[in-house]
Structure formats: C-alpha cells, structure tokens
Design a protein around this motif. Structure first.
Motif, short mmCIF file in Angstrom:
data_model
loop_
_atom_site.label_atom_id
_atom_site.label_comp_id
_atom_site.label_asym_id
_atom_site.label_seq_id
_atom_site.Cartn_x
_atom_site.Cartn_y
_atom_site.Cartn_z
N LEU A 197 36.68 6.86 68.14
CA LEU A 197 37.27 5.55 67.86
C LEU A 197 38.34 5.68 66.79
O LEU A 197 38.38 6.66 66.05
CB LEU A 197 36.19 4.59 67.34
N TRP A 198 39.16 4.66 66.71
CA TRP A 198 40.07 4.52 65.58
C TRP A 198 39.55 3.41 64.70
O TRP A 198 39.17 2.34 65.19
CB TRP A 198 41.48 4.18 66.05
N GLN A 199 39.56 3.66 63.43
CA GLN A 199 39.23 2.64 62.44
C GLN A 199 40.54 2.16 61.85
O GLN A 199 41.30 2.95 61.30
CB GLN A 199 38.34 3.24 61.36
N GLU B 243 42.40 -0.07 59.17
CA GLU B 243 42.24 -0.76 57.89
C GLU B 243 43.60 -1.23 57.42
O GLU B 243 44.61 -0.57 57.63
CB GLU B 243 41.64 0.19 56.85
N GLU C 250 36.12 -3.90 68.22
CA GLU C 250 34.90 -4.26 67.51
C GLU C 250 35.28 -4.64 66.09
O GLU C 250 35.64 -3.78 65.29
CB GLU C 250 33.91 -3.10 67.49
N ARG D 192 34.77 -5.34 62.36
CA ARG D 192 33.80 -4.93 61.34
C ARG D 192 34.23 -5.59 60.04
O ARG D 192 35.31 -6.16 59.96
CB ARG D 192 33.80 -3.40 61.19
N LEU E 186 37.75 -4.46 58.70
CA LEU E 186 38.44 -3.46 59.51
C LEU E 186 38.14 -3.68 60.98
O LEU E 186 37.34 -4.54 61.34
CB LEU E 186 38.05 -2.04 59.08
N TRP F 4 37.49 -1.54 64.84
CA TRP F 4 37.28 -0.31 65.58
C TRP F 4 37.77 -0.52 67.00
O TRP F 4 37.58 -1.59 67.58
CB TRP F 4 35.80 0.04 65.65
N THR G 232 42.19 5.82 60.93
CA THR G 232 41.29 6.96 60.76
C THR G 232 40.45 7.14 62.01
O THR G 232 39.99 6.17 62.61
CB THR G 232 40.32 6.68 59.57
N ARG G 233 40.22 8.39 62.40
CA ARG G 233 39.33 8.68 63.52
C ARG G 233 37.89 8.64 63.02
O ARG G 233 37.57 9.18 61.97
CB ARG G 233 39.59 10.08 64.07
N VAL G 234 37.03 7.99 63.80
CA VAL G 234 35.59 7.97 63.52
C VAL G 234 34.86 8.22 64.84
O VAL G 234 35.43 8.05 65.91
CB VAL G 234 35.11 6.63 62.90
#
Length: 172
Positions: free
Chosen positions: A78-80, A82, A104, A106, A109, A111, A130-132
């Motif tokens: 996923l990409w986060q 922010e 999604e 959050r 932020l 996702w 950021t990748r998560v």
C-alpha cells in the motif's frame, strides 16, 4: 478436488456457535471481485464463486463441503499518504475519489493500493508518500458496493477519464 465457495453467511458471527473450518487470506482485489482461485491457510485449493459479493476481513463463507471458512484481509503493498494540513489531505482524498480509487481513511492519513500510475498525482499533493504492507479494508464511500443488476454484474473499479466536463455516473 477443489472446494467451491458459493455463499456468504449473512448472520452475525456471534449469533450462532459456529466452528470455523479454515481461513482464507485474500487481497482486496480478490475480495472485491468475489471470483477466482485461492488457497486456504491449510494449502487446500478453493474456487471463489461469489460474483458481486464484497468480502471483508472477518466474513464467514460456506464451502461446498459444508465447512465455514473465515475471510482474512491479506497484507498487501500500500501507499500511505500523509499531508501537512487537513486541507491537503482533503485535496488528496478528493483527487483519488474523483478517479474512483479505493481508499482506506486512517487517522490523519490515507492508505491505497500501491499503483505506479498514481505516483505523480500523489506526489503533487502529499507531503509524504510511504510504502507500507498491511491488510487493506478501504471504504467505498458513496460508490455502491458491487452487486448484480438485471443479469449483469456491476461494481466500481479504477478507471480514468477526463473529469473536466459535466457527466453522470448513472448506469442502466
């Protein structure tokens, strides 16, 4: 022999004393499609035959052999997204929503599934991208959940077109 899964239990899990006979970890794309080949945690092959049925982590399915199978949201890339301000975050959400991208939300932020086609767009509005790796349970917002209409399946999916013109998203 492949086990077929053709139905989802509609009752709440706590309504009955159910014995779960397996788990099925699926990424969002397969949970949204409701169709395809997969494997239970035990390694046993299953065929999902639930077109138009959105599956969420925790849903219970009935296999052709009578077992109750629990759906798990599989971790995926996923990409986060922010942002430094709520206005920037709202702009990012708006731009993604206008492209029908499942997101999604959050706390502070967003996702979304890692998609190289969206990198330039997100880099222009996000402070940090950021990748998560995590289970993905996007809100489909105002878009209807996938469902069947008069003989055809209908669901919203990622598609892009010019949004600089008035148009409607009605379907007959």
């Amino acid at each position: 022999m492949t086990v077929r899964i053709k139905s989802k239990l509609k009752a709440a899990r706590h309504a009955y004393k159910l014995r779960v006979g397996g788990t099925l970890s699926l990424p969002f794309a397969l949970r949204r499609a409701g169709r395809g080949a997969a494997r239970l945690a035990s390694g046993e092959e299953v065929a999902l035959e639930l077109p138009g049925e959105l599956l969420r982590g925790g849903d219970l399915l009935v296999a052709s052999d009578g077992r109750v199978i629990e759906v798990l949201a599989a971790p995926e890339d996923l990409w986060q997204v922010e942002c430094d301000s709520s206005a920037q975050l709202a702009r990012a959400a708006y731009l993604l929503g206008e492209r029908h991208v499942p997101v999604e939300p959050r706390e502070g932020l967003l996702w979304l599934a890692a998609d190289p086609a969206l990198e330039e767009l997100l880099s222009s509005v996000a402070s940090r991208l950021t990748r998560v790796r995590a289970p993905f349970e996007p809100s489909l917002g105002a878009a209807p959940e996938p469902h069947a209409h008069a003989g055809h399946e209908h669901g919203h999916h990622l598609h892009q077109h010019d949004h600089h013109h008035p148009h409607r998203h009605d379907h007959d």
